[in-house]
Design a protein around this motif. Structure first.
Motif, short mmCIF file in Angstrom:
data_model
loop_
_atom_site.label_atom_id
_atom_site.label_comp_id
_atom_site.label_asym_id
_atom_site.label_seq_id
_atom_site.Cartn_x
_atom_site.Cartn_y
_atom_site.Cartn_z
N ILE A 33 73.11 60.48 40.17
CA ILE A 33 73.86 60.76 39.26
C ILE A 33 75.11 59.50 40.16
CG2 ILE A 33 76.23 62.58 40.24
CD1 ILE A 33 74.02 62.90 37.94
N HIS A 34 74.83 59.25 41.15
CA HIS A 34 75.49 58.15 42.45
C HIS A 34 75.62 56.87 41.75
CE1 HIS A 34 77.54 60.20 45.66
NE2 HIS A 34 76.42 61.36 45.83
N ASN A 35 74.35 56.77 40.91
CA ASN A 35 74.77 55.59 40.37
C ASN A 35 74.81 55.24 39.20
OD1 ASN A 35 72.19 53.26 40.97
ND2 ASN A 35 70.82 53.85 39.63
N ASP A 36 74.95 56.29 38.10
CA ASP A 36 75.59 56.00 37.19
C ASP A 36 76.52 55.13 37.10
OD1 ASP A 36 73.45 57.62 35.63
OD2 ASP A 36 75.44 59.52 35.55
N LYS A 37 77.03 54.79 37.94
CA LYS A 37 78.56 54.34 37.89
C LYS A 37 78.15 52.72 38.10
CE LYS A 37 80.42 55.77 42.60
NZ LYS A 37 81.53 56.49 42.69
N TYR A 38 77.49 52.51 38.64
CA TYR A 38 76.39 51.19 38.94
C TYR A 38 75.58 50.72 37.83
CZ TYR A 38 78.16 52.21 44.02
OH TYR A 38 78.68 52.34 45.25
N VAL A 39 75.31 51.20 36.78
CA VAL A 39 74.71 50.84 35.88
C VAL A 39 75.53 50.33 34.87
CG1 VAL A 39 73.05 51.69 33.80
CG2 VAL A 39 72.94 53.31 36.39
N PRO A 40 75.10 49.39 34.16
CA PRO A 40 76.20 48.52 33.01
C PRO A 40 76.23 49.74 31.59
CG PRO A 40 74.30 47.12 33.96
CD PRO A 40 74.25 48.55 34.49
N PHE A 41 77.41 50.11 31.21
CA PHE A 41 77.67 50.42 30.57
C PHE A 41 78.58 50.10 29.64
CE2 PHE A 41 80.41 54.12 28.20
CZ PHE A 41 79.52 55.15 28.15
N ALA A 56 61.43 60.11 41.08
CA ALA A 56 62.24 58.81 40.07
C ALA A 56 62.83 59.20 38.94
CB ALA A 56 60.89 57.89 39.64
N TYR A 57 63.78 58.16 38.72
CA TYR A 57 63.98 58.14 37.34
C TYR A 57 64.27 56.65 36.77
CZ TYR A 57 68.15 56.37 40.48
OH TYR A 57 69.24 55.70 41.97
N ILE A 58 63.67 57.30 34.68
CA ILE A 58 63.49 55.77 34.50
C ILE A 58 64.64 55.66 33.32
CG2 ILE A 58 61.58 54.87 33.11
CD1 ILE A 58 59.93 57.06 35.47
N TYR A 59 65.39 54.38 34.07
CA TYR A 59 65.72 54.33 32.14
C TYR A 59 65.11 53.24 30.86
CZ TYR A 59 69.73 54.04 35.73
OH TYR A 59 70.83 54.48 36.69
N GLU A 60 64.98 54.66 30.32
CA GLU A 60 64.15 54.75 29.30
C GLU A 60 64.16 53.10 28.49
OE1 GLU A 60 61.01 55.85 29.37
OE2 GLU A 60 62.02 57.55 30.21
N GLN A 61 65.02 52.90 27.60
CA GLN A 61 65.69 51.57 27.30
C GLN A 61 64.45 49.91 27.01
OE1 GLN A 61 67.18 52.43 24.31
NE2 GLN A 61 67.42 53.97 24.91
N PRO A 62 63.95 49.81 26.04
CA PRO A 62 62.62 48.28 26.31
C PRO A 62 64.51 47.11 26.94
CG PRO A 62 63.51 48.81 23.96
CD PRO A 62 64.23 49.95 24.68
N TYR A 63 65.36 46.98 26.80
CA TYR A 63 66.27 46.15 27.50
C TYR A 63 66.70 46.31 29.11
CZ TYR A 63 69.64 49.00 26.02
OH TYR A 63 70.80 50.01 26.17
N ALA A 64 66.14 47.58 29.59
CA ALA A 64 66.37 47.98 31.05
C ALA A 64 66.39 46.93 31.70
CB ALA A 64 66.52 49.37 31.14
N HIS A 65 65.17 46.68 32.07
CA HIS A 65 64.28 45.20 33.72
C HIS A 65 65.51 44.12 32.89
CE1 HIS A 65 62.52 42.89 35.29
NE2 HIS A 65 62.37 41.73 34.55
N TYR A 66 66.58 43.62 31.44
CA TYR A 66 66.57 42.40 31.72
C TYR A 66 68.03 42.49 32.17
CZ TYR A 66 62.78 40.84 28.32
OH TYR A 66 62.06 40.58 28.37
N VAL A 67 68.52 44.20 32.05
CA VAL A 67 69.83 44.67 32.44
C VAL A 67 70.09 44.26 34.01
CG1 VAL A 67 71.57 46.49 32.37
CG2 VAL A 67 70.53 45.32 29.81
#
Length: 117
Positions: A33-41, A56-67
């Motif tokens: 929840i705290h991390n949300d405002k730091y994630v590019p949107f 853990a929480y995992i960003y599932e999009q294939p482009y997540a690593h690049y972002v």
């Protein structure tokens, strides 16, 4: 007079501090929840398709690593739109921890003090 102690595993389970227990789950969720405002949107897809596990929480999009790394697939630096998320940028978890860990620790301690509720 002998004192009978419960095994530490029983005590930890009662307190919710065992591995993958309710305190760990609360900590992980609170960090996300705290991390949300730091994630590019841009459209919100990256943040809104996050899988949360007990530790853990995992960003599932294939482009997540690049972002996360701040580079495109071609190796060019990414420019982040900070209109919707002013703190957004690469290595968002590290920046969130640096800025907000004291708040998270307090929230987790309050959770423990409430008996895990």
């Amino acid at each position: 007079m002998p004192v009978k102690m419960q095994p530490t595993s029983v005590i930890k389970a009662r307190l919710g501090i065992e591995p993958n227990g309710r305190v760990q789950k609360f900590f992980t969720h609170t960090c996300r929840i705290h991390n949300d405002k730091y994630v590019p949107f841009d459209t919100g897809t990256l943040a809104n398709t996050t899988t949360e596990e007990p530790n853990a929480y995992i960003y599932e999009q294939p482009y997540a690593h690049y972002v996360y790394e701040g580079v495109s697939k071609n190796g060019k630096p990414l420019k982040y739109n900070t209109d919707k998320h002013p703190y957004a940028g690469k290595y968002w978890d590290k920046r969130m921890v640096s800025a907000e860990m004291q708040d998270i620790v307090k929230e987790v301690q309050d959770f423990i003090n409430r008996g895990g509720k």
